[in-house]
Design a protein around this motif. Structure first.
Motif, PDB file in Angstrom:
ATOM      1  N   LYS A 180      77.554  71.990  76.569  1.00  0.00           N
ATOM      2  CA  LYS A 180      76.749  71.845  75.334  1.00  0.00           C
ATOM      3  C   LYS A 180      75.471  71.267  75.235  1.00  0.00           C
ATOM      4  CE  LYS A 180      77.638  69.144  71.117  1.00  0.00           C
ATOM      5  NZ  LYS A 180      78.354  68.054  70.074  1.00  0.00           N
ATOM      6  N   ALA A 181      75.332  70.371  76.471  1.00  0.00           N
ATOM      7  CA  ALA A 181      74.106  69.602  76.901  1.00  0.00           C
ATOM      8  C   ALA A 181      73.173  70.666  77.285  1.00  0.00           C
ATOM      9  CB  ALA A 181      74.186  68.582  77.743  1.00  0.00           C
ATOM     10  N   TYR A 182      73.764  71.705  78.141  1.00  0.00           N
ATOM     11  CA  TYR A 182      72.811  72.684  78.792  1.00  0.00           C
ATOM     12  C   TYR A 182      72.234  73.628  77.895  1.00  0.00           C
ATOM     13  CZ  TYR A 182      71.505  76.114  82.324  1.00  0.00           C
ATOM     14  OH  TYR A 182      70.649  77.306  83.009  1.00  0.00           O
ATOM     15  N   GLU A 183      73.053  73.762  76.811  1.00  0.00           N
ATOM     16  CA  GLU A 183      72.664  74.879  75.946  1.00  0.00           C
ATOM     17  C   GLU A 183      71.137  74.832  75.450  1.00  0.00           C
ATOM     18  OE1 GLU A 183      73.974  77.001  71.496  1.00  0.00           O
ATOM     19  OE2 GLU A 183      75.413  75.498  72.813  1.00  0.00           O
ATOM     20  N   GLY A 184      70.349  75.834  75.478  1.00  0.00           N
ATOM     21  CA  GLY A 184      68.866  75.973  75.126  1.00  0.00           C
ATOM     22  C   GLY A 184      67.980  75.238  76.274  1.00  0.00           C
ATOM     23  N   THR A 185      68.538  75.075  77.323  1.00  0.00           N
ATOM     24  CA  THR A 185      67.633  74.514  78.594  1.00  0.00           C
ATOM     25  C   THR A 185      67.097  75.729  79.571  1.00  0.00           C
ATOM     26  OG1 THR A 185      69.220  73.663  80.058  1.00  0.00           O
ATOM     27  CG2 THR A 185      68.509  72.114  78.186  1.00  0.00           C
ATOM     28  N   ALA A 186      67.805  76.699  79.631  1.00  0.00           N
ATOM     29  CA  ALA A 186      67.508  77.735  80.720  1.00  0.00           C
ATOM     30  C   ALA A 186      65.920  78.147  80.926  1.00  0.00           C
ATOM     31  CB  ALA A 186      68.216  79.014  80.434  1.00  0.00           C
ATOM     32  N   SER A 187      65.180  77.864  79.898  1.00  0.00           N
ATOM     33  CA  SER A 187      63.866  78.359  80.000  1.00  0.00           C
ATOM     34  C   SER A 187      62.911  77.072  80.417  1.00  0.00           C
ATOM     35  CB  SER A 187      63.265  78.897  78.580  1.00  0.00           C
ATOM     36  OG  SER A 187      63.262  77.737  77.636  1.00  0.00           O
ATOM     37  N   TYR A 188      63.614  76.221  80.721  1.00  0.00           N
ATOM     38  CA  TYR A 188      62.609  74.984  81.175  1.00  0.00           C
ATOM     39  C   TYR A 188      62.866  75.081  82.756  1.00  0.00           C
ATOM     40  CZ  TYR A 188      62.479  73.373  76.499  1.00  0.00           C
ATOM     41  OH  TYR A 188      62.422  73.458  75.349  1.00  0.00           O
ATOM     42  N   PRO A 189      61.602  74.933  83.615  1.00  0.00           N
ATOM     43  CA  PRO A 189      61.548  75.176  84.977  1.00  0.00           C
ATOM     44  C   PRO A 189      62.240  74.072  85.900  1.00  0.00           C
ATOM     45  CG  PRO A 189      59.529  74.482  84.260  1.00  0.00           C
ATOM     46  CD  PRO A 189      60.240  74.756  82.731  1.00  0.00           C
ATOM     47  N   PHE A 190      62.381  72.828  85.159  1.00  0.00           N
ATOM     48  CA  PHE A 190      63.156  71.736  86.031  1.00  0.00           C
ATOM     49  C   PHE A 190      64.009  71.044  85.033  1.00  0.00           C
ATOM     50  CE2 PHE A 190      63.072  67.460  88.000  1.00  0.00           C
ATOM     51  CZ  PHE A 190      62.964  67.612  89.173  1.00  0.00           C
ATOM     52  N   LYS A 191      64.916  70.413  85.734  1.00  0.00           N
ATOM     53  CA  LYS A 191      65.998  69.960  84.719  1.00  0.00           C
ATOM     54  C   LYS A 191      66.640  68.465  85.409  1.00  0.00           C
ATOM     55  CE  LYS A 191      67.405  74.139  82.842  1.00  0.00           C
ATOM     56  NZ  LYS A 191      66.616  75.184  83.689  1.00  0.00           N
ATOM     57  N   ILE A 192      66.840  67.295  84.860  1.00  0.00           N
ATOM     58  CA  ILE A 192      67.470  66.267  85.229  1.00  0.00           C
ATOM     59  C   ILE A 192      68.836  66.025  84.442  1.00  0.00           C
ATOM     60  CG2 ILE A 192      67.030  63.978  85.532  1.00  0.00           C
ATOM     61  CD1 ILE A 192      64.030  64.417  85.777  1.00  0.00           C
ATOM     62  N   LEU A 193      69.703  65.821  85.258  1.00  0.00           N
ATOM     63  CA  LEU A 193      71.104  65.411  84.432  1.00  0.00           C
ATOM     64  C   LEU A 193      71.415  64.092  84.748  1.00  0.00           C
ATOM     65  CD1 LEU A 193      73.718  66.209  82.880  1.00  0.00           C
ATOM     66  CD2 LEU A 193      74.427  66.992  85.258  1.00  0.00           C
ATOM     67  N   MET A 194      71.985  63.419  83.714  1.00  0.00           N
ATOM     68  CA  MET A 194      72.509  62.032  83.780  1.00  0.00           C
ATOM     69  C   MET A 194      73.745  61.971  83.539  1.00  0.00           C
ATOM     70  SD  MET A 194      69.770  59.307  81.872  1.00  0.00           S
ATOM     71  CE  MET A 194      69.963  60.268  80.233  1.00  0.00           C
ATOM     72  N   SER A 195      74.812  61.748  84.519  1.00  0.00           N
ATOM     73  CA  SER A 195      76.352  62.081  84.448  1.00  0.00           C
ATOM     74  C   SER A 195      76.630  60.772  85.354  1.00  0.00           C
ATOM     75  CB  SER A 195      76.796  63.339  84.991  1.00  0.00           C
ATOM     76  OG  SER A 195      78.066  63.483  85.282  1.00  0.00           O
ATOM     77  N   HIS A 196      77.446  60.094  84.572  1.00  0.00           N
ATOM     78  CA  HIS A 196      78.042  58.654  85.128  1.00  0.00           C
ATOM     79  C   HIS A 196      78.682  58.956  86.399  1.00  0.00           C
ATOM     80  CE1 HIS A 196      79.362  54.514  85.324  1.00  0.00           C
ATOM     81  NE2 HIS A 196      80.596  54.944  85.291  1.00  0.00           N
ATOM     82  N   ASP A 197      79.644  59.664  86.480  1.00  0.00           N
ATOM     83  CA  ASP A 197      80.488  59.632  87.977  1.00  0.00           C
ATOM     84  C   ASP A 197      79.988  60.889  88.857  1.00  0.00           C
ATOM     85  OD1 ASP A 197      82.604  60.319  89.398  1.00  0.00           O
ATOM     86  OD2 ASP A 197      84.096  59.377  87.959  1.00  0.00           O
TER      87      ASP A 197
END
Length: 418
Positions: A316-333
């Protein structure tokens, strides 16, 4: 452990350990005077009595009876004594096994060919006495380290980390990110100590601040004394946060102070808003700089460990981000990285996590890093890389359970993208 059976089992274990440990105390005090031996033995069993009393008071009194701080130190004292003696008896077991083997061989081999006695010649000491001293010394060292660790819980360290990515848009090169995690405000007992950490963050003048979960131990009201402090944090590109496993209130008995578990979570989300942090709930935001854009994704807690919740929805969070060249994810564990991120989302370049605290106990020297938590988590502190993906695990801003830090200090991570 409020059940009588659990209490009886733990106290029985303490008495069993203490009785076994006491044999070593008798061994090393044997050469001394009767008065000295009596004094040492009395002090030893007095500590045992205090340990059991502290345990019973911790279990059978409410938090308000002694206060949060006193209860934390009471729990830490019990565990420090327990662990110190557990470490010590490993040396005594070695000696007892050695003597058992020697006894068995002595029964099978004629006396003339038997193994040499453990009794020392001349002015030396026997192997049994040596191992008893070694066990007592090891246990005492651990106990002293845990007591000393009480002084380190607000001794924040800045970890400077430069991360290079070939696909990072040029406008974001040199971006300064402060990464903090695991505040656990319910454990704090010194606003001035916390304020020191806040000042250290502000001194770094970050472009962006990211918090990866566990704002509280259980309840949203734990943040009340620290909301003004946390609201002082600021960054030109904003402050973003996610939830950790403790934020859901799964470890409290509800209703608590008249609040339901569901309402508590609503209140906690409002706390993030009140202090000016944008809480990301399985969603993403687009960060823009110099006409270029990257995606920042934030999910609820997701763990590969069965005892922790899987509320996160990365799809759900990823949806719509494929076109961005760089991605940062915040995930607690951090277990999320191996279990899902690397497998299904190979274009997430940087994942930021916390959760482990480095177990608040370990050794970190140049070229060597160890903590008991590494036997539970493959990625537990610092930077991990595979192919074009990186994971950084923050050691935690706060503390929980044991009110201290030994070897693994509270961390403020300054990440610079280059």
């Amino acid at each position: 452990m409020r059940s009588p059976i659990g209490v009886i089992i733990f106290i029985s274990l303490i008495l069993l350990l203490d009785t076994y440990f006491f044999q070593a105390i008798k061994t090393i005090t044997q050469p001394y005077s009767h008065r000295y031996k009596n004094a040492v033995h009395t002090v030893y069993w007095l500590i045992t009595g205090i340990t059991i009393l502290s345990f019973l008071l911790f279990v059978y009194t409410e938090q308000d009876f002694f206060g949060k701080t006193a209860r934390a130190y009471m729990f830490a004292f019990v565990m420090a004594v327990f662990l110190a003696k557990l470490i010590g008896i490993t040396f005594f077991l070695v000696d007892d096994i050695r003597r058992l083997v020697q006894f068995g061989i002595g029964k099978m081999i004629p006396k003339a060919n038997a193994m040499p006695s453990a009794t020392a010649d001349g002015d030396g000491i026997s192997r049994s006495t040596f191992l008893s001293w070694l066990g007592v010394a090891a246990g005492s060292t651990l106990f002293g380290s845990l007591v000393y660790g009480f002084t380190n819980k607000y001794n924040y360290m800045i970890k400077n980390v430069q991360l290079s990515f070939v696909n990072l848009p040029g406008a974001f090169r040199g971006l300064k990110i402060i990464h903090i995690s695991d505040i656990h405000s319910g454990s704090f007992n010194d606003p001035k100590g916390v304020a020191k950490g806040i000042e250290m963050i502000l001194e770094q003048k970050p472009d962006l601040i990211l918090f990866t979960g566990d704002l509280v131990n259980d309840m949203a009201i734990e943040m009340d004394p620290y909301k003004d402090l946390m609201s002082r944090l600021n960054a030109p590109m904003g402050i973003y946060s996610v939830l950790g496993n403790h934020d859901y209130g799964d470890y409290a008995i509800w209703p608590n102070k008249g609040v339901t578990k569901e309402q508590n979570l609503v209140n906690l989300k409002q706390v993030h808003s009140d202090i000016g942090w944008r809480l990301l709930m399985n969603e993403h935001v687009v960060l823009e700089k110099g006409g270029e854009k990257i995606a920042l994704l934030g999910i609820e807690n997701w763990s590969a460990k069965g005892r922790f919740p899987k509320h996160g929805k990365l799809d759900k969070a990823y949806e719509g981000t494929a076109s961005y060249p760089f991605k940062i994810l915040m995930s607690h564990d951090p277990s999320h990285w191996d279990a899902e991120v690397k497998q299904q989302y190979k274009d997430i370049n940087l994942t930021l996590s916390g959760h482990t605290h480095g177990m608040q106990f370990g050794v970190e020297i140049p070229g060597f890093k160890w903590s008991p938590v590494q036997y539970l988590y493959k990625q537990w502190a610092g930077l991990y890389e595979e192919a074009n993906q990186k994971l950084y695990v923050n050691r935690g801003f706060g503390f929980i359970g044991y009110p201290g830090r030994v070897g693994i200090l509270p961390e403020i991570t300054l990440i610079e993208l280059v």
